[in-house]
Design a protein around this motif. Structure first.
Motif, PDB file in Angstrom:
ATOM      1  N   ILE A   1     -11.681  -3.979   1.759  1.00 54.63           N
ATOM      2  CA  ILE A   1     -12.976  -3.288   1.699  1.00 54.63           C
ATOM      3  C   ILE A   1     -13.224  -2.453   2.957  1.00 54.63           C
ATOM      4  CG2 ILE A   1     -15.486  -3.602   1.514  1.00 54.63           C
ATOM      5  CD1 ILE A   1     -14.756  -6.162  -0.207  1.00 54.63           C
ATOM      6  N   PRO A   2     -13.165  -3.042   4.171  1.00 52.40           N
ATOM      7  CA  PRO A   2     -13.345  -2.173   5.343  1.00 52.40           C
ATOM      8  C   PRO A   2     -12.208  -1.156   5.491  1.00 52.40           C
ATOM      9  CG  PRO A   2     -12.817  -4.401   6.043  1.00 52.40           C
ATOM     10  CD  PRO A   2     -13.047  -4.442   4.565  1.00 52.40           C
ATOM     11  N   GLY A   3     -11.012  -1.494   5.015  1.00 53.19           N
ATOM     12  CA  GLY A   3      -9.902  -0.544   5.068  1.00 53.19           C
ATOM     13  C   GLY A   3     -10.193   0.713   4.273  1.00 53.19           C
ATOM     14  N   VAL A   4     -10.716   0.549   3.065  1.00 55.02           N
ATOM     15  CA  VAL A   4     -11.073   1.704   2.230  1.00 55.02           C
ATOM     16  C   VAL A   4     -12.210   2.492   2.878  1.00 55.02           C
ATOM     17  CG1 VAL A   4     -12.118   2.390   0.029  1.00 55.02           C
ATOM     18  CG2 VAL A   4     -10.275   0.719   0.055  1.00 55.02           C
ATOM     19  N   ILE A   5     -13.235   1.783   3.357  1.00 58.78           N
ATOM     20  CA  ILE A   5     -14.392   2.463   3.953  1.00 58.78           C
ATOM     21  C   ILE A   5     -13.971   3.265   5.184  1.00 58.78           C
ATOM     22  CG2 ILE A   5     -16.587   2.062   5.162  1.00 58.78           C
ATOM     23  CD1 ILE A   5     -16.966  -0.357   3.201  1.00 58.78           C
ATOM     24  N   VAL A   6     -13.224   2.637   6.091  1.00 53.75           N
ATOM     25  CA  VAL A   6     -12.777   3.337   7.302  1.00 53.75           C
ATOM     26  C   VAL A   6     -11.832   4.481   6.936  1.00 53.75           C
ATOM     27  CG1 VAL A   6     -11.429   3.098   9.433  1.00 53.75           C
ATOM     28  CG2 VAL A   6     -13.164   1.391   8.851  1.00 53.75           C
ATOM     29  N   GLY A   7     -10.920   4.250   5.997  1.00 51.66           N
ATOM     30  CA  GLY A   7      -9.988   5.291   5.576  1.00 51.66           C
ATOM     31  C   GLY A   7     -10.695   6.502   4.986  1.00 51.66           C
ATOM     32  N   LEU A   8     -11.697   6.258   4.140  1.00 51.62           N
ATOM     33  CA  LEU A   8     -12.462   7.370   3.570  1.00 51.62           C
ATOM     34  C   LEU A   8     -13.263   8.105   4.646  1.00 51.62           C
ATOM     35  CD1 LEU A   8     -13.696   5.743   0.239  1.00 51.62           C
ATOM     36  CD2 LEU A   8     -12.025   7.597   0.479  1.00 51.62           C
ATOM     37  N   PHE A   9     -13.802   7.358   5.587  1.00 51.96           N
ATOM     38  CA  PHE A   9     -14.557   7.950   6.684  1.00 51.96           C
ATOM     39  C   PHE A   9     -13.653   8.834   7.554  1.00 51.96           C
ATOM     40  CE2 PHE A   9     -16.336   7.626  11.053  1.00 51.96           C
ATOM     41  CZ  PHE A   9     -17.527   8.291  10.833  1.00 51.96           C
ATOM     42  N   ILE A  10     -12.496   8.324   7.939  1.00 50.63           N
ATOM     43  CA  ILE A  10     -11.549   9.089   8.756  1.00 50.63           C
ATOM     44  C   ILE A  10     -11.060  10.318   7.983  1.00 50.63           C
ATOM     45  CG2 ILE A  10      -9.294   9.028   9.925  1.00 50.63           C
ATOM     46  CD1 ILE A  10     -11.147   7.264  11.422  1.00 50.63           C
ATOM     47  N   LYS A  11     -10.807  10.154   6.699  1.00 46.02           N
ATOM     48  CA  LYS A  11     -10.392  11.287   5.862  1.00 46.02           C
ATOM     49  C   LYS A  11     -11.463  12.374   5.871  1.00 46.02           C
ATOM     50  CE  LYS A  11     -10.044  12.343   1.010  1.00 46.02           C
ATOM     51  NZ  LYS A  11     -10.190  11.793  -0.322  1.00 46.02           N
TER      52      LYS A  11
ATOM     53  N   PHE B   1       0.816  -1.213   0.000  1.00 52.28           N
ATOM     54  CA  PHE B   1       0.000   0.000   0.000  1.00 52.28           C
ATOM     55  C   PHE B   1       0.848   1.259   0.000  1.00 52.28           C
ATOM     56  CE2 PHE B   1      -3.148  -3.155   1.140  1.00 52.28           C
ATOM     57  CZ  PHE B   1      -4.160  -2.800   0.265  1.00 52.28           C
ATOM     58  N   PHE B   2       2.035   1.213   0.602  1.00 49.09           N
ATOM     59  CA  PHE B   2       2.922   2.368   0.503  1.00 49.09           C
ATOM     60  C   PHE B   2       3.334   2.594  -0.948  1.00 49.09           C
ATOM     61  CE2 PHE B   2       7.147   4.122  -0.024  1.00 49.09           C
ATOM     62  CZ  PHE B   2       6.947   5.382   0.516  1.00 49.09           C
TER      63      PHE B   2
ATOM     64  N   TYR C   1      -5.315  14.676   3.727  1.00 48.49           N
ATOM     65  CA  TYR C   1      -5.630  13.359   4.297  1.00 48.49           C
ATOM     66  C   TYR C   1      -5.993  12.316   3.251  1.00 48.49           C
ATOM     67  CZ  TYR C   1      -5.831  16.329   8.408  1.00 48.49           C
ATOM     68  OH  TYR C   1      -5.538  17.229   9.381  1.00 48.49           O
ATOM     69  N   SER C   2      -5.609  12.521   2.012  1.00 47.80           N
ATOM     70  CA  SER C   2      -5.951  11.551   0.969  1.00 47.80           C
ATOM     71  C   SER C   2      -5.171  10.244   1.102  1.00 47.80           C
ATOM     72  CB  SER C   2      -5.762  12.160  -0.422  1.00 47.80           C
ATOM     73  OG  SER C   2      -4.457  12.625  -0.585  1.00 47.80           O
ATOM     74  N   PHE C   3      -4.215  10.217   1.985  1.00 49.65           N
ATOM     75  CA  PHE C   3      -3.462   8.984   2.241  1.00 49.65           C
ATOM     76  C   PHE C   3      -4.235   8.011   3.131  1.00 49.65           C
ATOM     77  CE2 PHE C   3      -2.407  12.075   5.471  1.00 49.65           C
ATOM     78  CZ  PHE C   3      -2.525  11.358   6.653  1.00 49.65           C
ATOM     79  N   MET C   4      -5.264   8.488   3.813  1.00 50.80           N
ATOM     80  CA  MET C   4      -5.964   7.668   4.805  1.00 50.80           C
ATOM     81  C   MET C   4      -6.484   6.326   4.276  1.00 50.80           C
ATOM     82  SD  MET C   4      -5.899   8.865   7.836  1.00 50.80           S
ATOM     83  CE  MET C   4      -5.873  10.317   8.852  1.00 50.80           C
ATOM     84  N   PRO C   5      -7.132   6.265   3.111  1.00 52.39           N
ATOM     85  CA  PRO C   5      -7.586   4.949   2.638  1.00 52.39           C
ATOM     86  C   PRO C   5      -6.431   3.958   2.437  1.00 52.39           C
ATOM     87  CG  PRO C   5      -8.698   6.688   1.431  1.00 52.39           C
ATOM     88  CD  PRO C   5      -7.627   7.347   2.245  1.00 52.39           C
ATOM     89  N   PHE C   6      -5.299   4.439   1.986  1.00 53.12           N
ATOM     90  CA  PHE C   6      -4.146   3.562   1.782  1.00 53.12           C
ATOM     91  C   PHE C   6      -3.618   3.043   3.124  1.00 53.12           C
ATOM     92  CE2 PHE C   6      -4.315   6.289  -1.911  1.00 53.12           C
ATOM     93  CZ  PHE C   6      -4.053   5.432  -2.965  1.00 53.12           C
ATOM     94  N   VAL C   7      -3.515   3.943   4.092  1.00 51.37           N
ATOM     95  CA  VAL C   7      -3.004   3.566   5.413  1.00 51.37           C
ATOM     96  C   VAL C   7      -3.941   2.565   6.075  1.00 51.37           C
ATOM     97  CG1 VAL C   7      -2.524   4.439   7.738  1.00 51.37           C
ATOM     98  CG2 VAL C   7      -1.726   5.707   5.743  1.00 51.37           C
TER      99      VAL C   7
END
Length: 152
Positions: free
Chosen positions: A129-139, A75-76, A92-98
């Motif tokens: 899938i949950p990584g992208v969802i949570v990352g977009l939410f946190i972003k 992901f990096f 914060y566009s890095f959040m979904p990747f992180v």
């Protein structure tokens, strides 16, 4: 070639996006790291066994100590290629990747214990899938509070 295209090349193989961005040293280092982690983890053997449904073989072959490096490296490499190509300008566009890296790492840790999703490969893949969802939410939350603080 736009940032999304370079992102997709990094999805295909970590380091390719960097090469397309003319970041040759970084790209070659990421390719070398991907190769070392892949071989040490026996990742390709595990992928083949998992896709064939032979979970016992996959468990015998995997080296979890090395496999746990893979999600962060993967992901990096995607984020770095995308950002270097001009993507990810929004804060914060890095959040979904992180968060994908976090969730896939946790999915890898629990993949040998959760039996209703077969294989060492499938749970980590589904964890994107949950990584992208949570990352977009946190972003979204971070951007909301950043804008709120800017106003006053």
């Amino acid at each position: 070639m736009d940032a999304k295209e370079k992102l997709f090349w990094s999805i295909a193989f970590p380091g390719f996006g960097q090469l397309l961005n003319k970041k040759y040293v970084k790209g070659l280092v990421l390719i070398a790291l991907e190769f070392v982690v892949n071989v040490k983890a026996r990742f390709n053997d595990v992928i083949i066994a998992s896709f064939h449904g032979d979970m016992d073989m996959a468990m015998e072959q995997v080296n979890f100590q090395w496999l746990l490096f893979y999600p962060c490296l993967y992901f990096f490499a995607m984020w770095d290629a995308y950002k270097d190509a001009g993507g990810g300008k929004e804060p914060y566009s890095f959040m979904p990747f992180v968060f994908c890296a976090y969730f896939v790492t946790v999915g890898t840790i629990y993949s040998s214990k959760i039996t209703f999703i077969p294989g060492i490969i499938w749970l980590p893949m589904l964890s994107v899938i949950p990584g992208v969802i949570v990352g977009l939410f946190i972003k979204r939350i971070c951007n909301y509070y950043a804008k709120k603080n800017d106003k006053g």
